[in-house]
Enzyme design. Sequence first.
Site, PDB file in Angstrom:
ATOM      1  N   SER A 138      35.471  41.963  36.328  1.00 48.63           N
ATOM      2  CA  SER A 138      35.773  41.851  34.896  1.00 48.63           C
ATOM      3  C   SER A 138      34.485  42.063  34.104  1.00 48.63           C
ATOM      4  O   SER A 138      33.391  41.792  34.620  1.00 48.63           O
ATOM      5  CB  SER A 138      36.301  40.443  34.587  1.00 48.63           C
ATOM      6  OG  SER A 138      36.392  40.249  33.186  1.00 48.63           O
ATOM      7  N   TYR A 151      36.704  30.932  35.863  1.00 42.87           N
ATOM      8  CA  TYR A 151      37.140  32.319  36.096  1.00 42.87           C
ATOM      9  C   TYR A 151      35.932  33.271  36.049  1.00 42.87           C
ATOM     10  O   TYR A 151      35.737  34.090  36.949  1.00 42.87           O
ATOM     11  CB  TYR A 151      38.166  32.710  35.032  1.00 42.87           C
ATOM     12  CG  TYR A 151      38.528  34.187  35.021  1.00 42.87           C
ATOM     13  CD1 TYR A 151      39.498  34.689  35.889  1.00 42.87           C
ATOM     14  CD2 TYR A 151      37.913  35.083  34.141  1.00 42.87           C
ATOM     15  CE1 TYR A 151      39.834  36.041  35.875  1.00 42.87           C
ATOM     16  CE2 TYR A 151      38.245  36.429  34.122  1.00 42.87           C
ATOM     17  CZ  TYR A 151      39.207  36.901  34.989  1.00 42.87           C
ATOM     18  OH  TYR A 151      39.535  38.253  34.989  1.00 42.87           O
TER      19      TYR A 151
HETATM   20  N1  LIG Z   1      43.929  41.856  31.799  1.00 41.87           N
HETATM   21  C1  LIG Z   1      42.649  41.650  31.517  1.00 41.87           C
HETATM   22  O1  LIG Z   1      42.244  41.447  30.353  1.00 41.87           O
HETATM   23  C2  LIG Z   1      41.627  41.688  32.620  1.00 41.87           C
HETATM   24  C3  LIG Z   1      40.284  41.879  32.282  1.00 41.87           C
HETATM   25  C4  LIG Z   1      39.320  41.902  33.281  1.00 41.87           C
HETATM   26  C5  LIG Z   1      39.704  41.749  34.608  1.00 41.87           C
HETATM   27  N2  LIG Z   1      41.028  41.569  34.926  1.00 41.87           N
HETATM   28  C6  LIG Z   1      41.374  41.403  36.335  1.00 41.87           C
HETATM   29  O2  LIG Z   1      42.329  42.370  36.697  1.00 41.87           O
HETATM   30  C7  LIG Z   1      43.072  41.899  37.805  1.00 41.87           C
HETATM   31  C8  LIG Z   1      44.551  42.133  37.546  1.00 41.87           C
HETATM   32  O3  LIG Z   1      44.969  41.321  36.455  1.00 41.87           O
HETATM   33  P1  LIG Z   1      46.049  41.791  35.381  1.00 41.87           P
HETATM   34  O4  LIG Z   1      45.396  41.836  34.081  1.00 41.87           O
HETATM   35  O5  LIG Z   1      46.753  42.990  35.883  1.00 41.87           O
HETATM   36  O6  LIG Z   1      47.025  40.507  35.318  1.00 41.87           O
HETATM   37  P2  LIG Z   1      48.363  40.174  36.091  1.00 41.87           P
HETATM   38  O7  LIG Z   1      49.433  41.118  35.704  1.00 41.87           O
HETATM   39  O8  LIG Z   1      48.580  38.730  35.885  1.00 41.87           O
HETATM   40  O9  LIG Z   1      48.012  40.468  37.617  1.00 41.87           O
HETATM   41  C9  LIG Z   1      47.489  39.525  38.487  1.00 41.87           C
HETATM   42  C10 LIG Z   1      48.120  39.784  39.848  1.00 41.87           C
HETATM   43  O10 LIG Z   1      47.512  38.932  40.825  1.00 41.87           O
HETATM   44  C11 LIG Z   1      48.535  38.470  41.697  1.00 41.87           C
HETATM   45  N3  LIG Z   1      48.143  37.181  42.252  1.00 41.87           N
HETATM   46  C12 LIG Z   1      47.761  36.083  41.562  1.00 41.87           C
HETATM   47  N4  LIG Z   1      47.560  35.066  42.422  1.00 41.87           N
HETATM   48  C13 LIG Z   1      47.816  35.542  43.671  1.00 41.87           C
HETATM   49  C14 LIG Z   1      47.794  34.965  44.966  1.00 41.87           C
HETATM   50  N5  LIG Z   1      47.499  33.674  45.183  1.00 41.87           N
HETATM   51  N6  LIG Z   1      48.099  35.746  46.022  1.00 41.87           N
HETATM   52  C15 LIG Z   1      48.422  37.046  45.838  1.00 41.87           C
HETATM   53  N7  LIG Z   1      48.464  37.645  44.643  1.00 41.87           N
HETATM   54  C16 LIG Z   1      48.178  36.896  43.570  1.00 41.87           C
HETATM   55  C17 LIG Z   1      49.782  38.342  40.807  1.00 41.87           C
HETATM   56  O11 LIG Z   1      50.962  38.459  41.564  1.00 41.87           O
HETATM   57  P3  LIG Z   1      51.850  37.166  41.991  1.00 41.87           P
HETATM   58  O12 LIG Z   1      51.793  36.210  40.833  1.00 41.87           O
HETATM   59  O13 LIG Z   1      53.192  37.734  42.237  1.00 41.87           O
HETATM   60  O14 LIG Z   1      51.208  36.632  43.223  1.00 41.87           O
HETATM   61  C18 LIG Z   1      49.625  39.502  39.848  1.00 41.87           C
HETATM   62  O15 LIG Z   1      50.311  40.645  40.310  1.00 41.87           O
HETATM   63  C19 LIG Z   1      42.687  40.435  37.984  1.00 41.87           C
HETATM   64  O16 LIG Z   1      41.748  40.314  39.030  1.00 41.87           O
HETATM   65  C20 LIG Z   1      42.035  40.095  36.663  1.00 41.87           C
HETATM   66  O17 LIG Z   1      41.125  39.036  36.792  1.00 41.87           O
HETATM   67  C21 LIG Z   1      41.991  41.550  33.958  1.00 41.87           C
END
Ligand SMILES: NC(=O)c1ccc[n+]([C@@H]2O[C@H](COP(=O)([O-])OP(=O)(O)OC[C@H]3O[C@@H](n4cnc5c(N)ncnc54)[C@H](OP(=O)(O)O)[C@@H]3O)[C@@H](O)[C@H]2O)c1
Length: 248
Positions: A138, A151
């Site tokens: 991130s 986080y």
């Molecule tokens: N959106 C942003 O602003 C942003 C910015 C910087 C970085 N990121 C990073 O991008 C990545 C994806 O996030 P996103 O924004 O796409 O949000 P998201 O839609 O909430 O995706 C997070 C994913 O992680 C999975 N997950 C969570 N806990 C888990 C576990 N214990 N075991 C297996 N899978 C798990 C969830 O699936 P289940 O709940 O079905 O397990 C979900 O598909 C993350 O690492 C996040 O930190 C996001």
Amino acid sequence: MKLTGNTVFITGGGSGIGRGIAEALHNLGNKVIISGRRKNLLEEVTKANPGMRSLELDLENPSSIAFVSQTLIERYPDLNVVFNNAGIMEFDDAAAILDENLLTSTITTNLLGPIRMTSALIEHLKKQNEAAVLYTTSWLAFTPFALTAVYCATKAAMHSYALSQRYMLRGTSVRVIEIVPPWTQTDMLNSTKEPRAMPLQEFLNETMRLLGTDTDEVVVEGAKRVRNNAGPNEHPYVIEFNNWLSGV
Ligand SMILES: NC(=O)c1ccc[n+]([C@@H]2O[C@H](COP(=O)([O-])OP(=O)(O)OC[C@H]3O[C@@H](n4cnc5c(N)ncnc54)[C@H](OP(=O)(O)O)[C@@H]3O)[C@@H](O)[C@H]2O)c1
């Protein structure tokens, strides 16, 4: 990295950034296996993308990681890309007593999980002619958002681990690539309609273009200021950035 002819395992492929990258890679003809805890989401995505496969995975559970990694090696011997994308983000208060469950689940999911997953598959990857380990960290790994201190600490640690792993894997067939998203419109922190966040499709378009180059760090234009702030004079911008995020 090469964007065709891979067999890709991606965590968190049922939603948001993971789903978007999984679908983009699937459309480019790669074999893609998505994973996550919510079976209904995995089924929805594989149904919408015929040929894509899924495996249920809970990154908080080391036995689940061991089972999934063994299944991957047996079922997909050509597996050459492991994409650690899943993560959780919750508000905390570093100025007060922390919730123990938040602390352990965030560190286990965002840091121990990807390290365990990569460790379980690394010897397999080293046998492939061309392989890659990817981490979604991130921009907050580099300039923290103080209201999500735990986080941000996991993402900074993941960045550090990726640097070490890249060094240790030099001279092998395995590349280590970090994806550094800015605030992006996904379910994370209920941001799908957040105007300050980058629209998901714009993020995916720019990210896929950069991923197709030989870069080790995928940083979209809008994330550069925050990514590049770290250093001896970082504090003023940490304050400015936190004021902006907090709406101060
Ligand atoms: N959106 C942003 O602003 C942003 C910015 C910087 C970085 N990121 C990073 O991008 C990545 C994806 O996030 P996103 O924004 O796409 O949000 P998201 O839609 O909430 O995706 C997070 C994913 O992680 C999975 N997950 C969570 N806990 C888990 C576990 N214990 N075991 C297996 N899978 C798990 C969830 O699936 P289940 O709940 O079905 O397990 C979900 O598909 C993350 O690492 C996040 O930190 C996001």
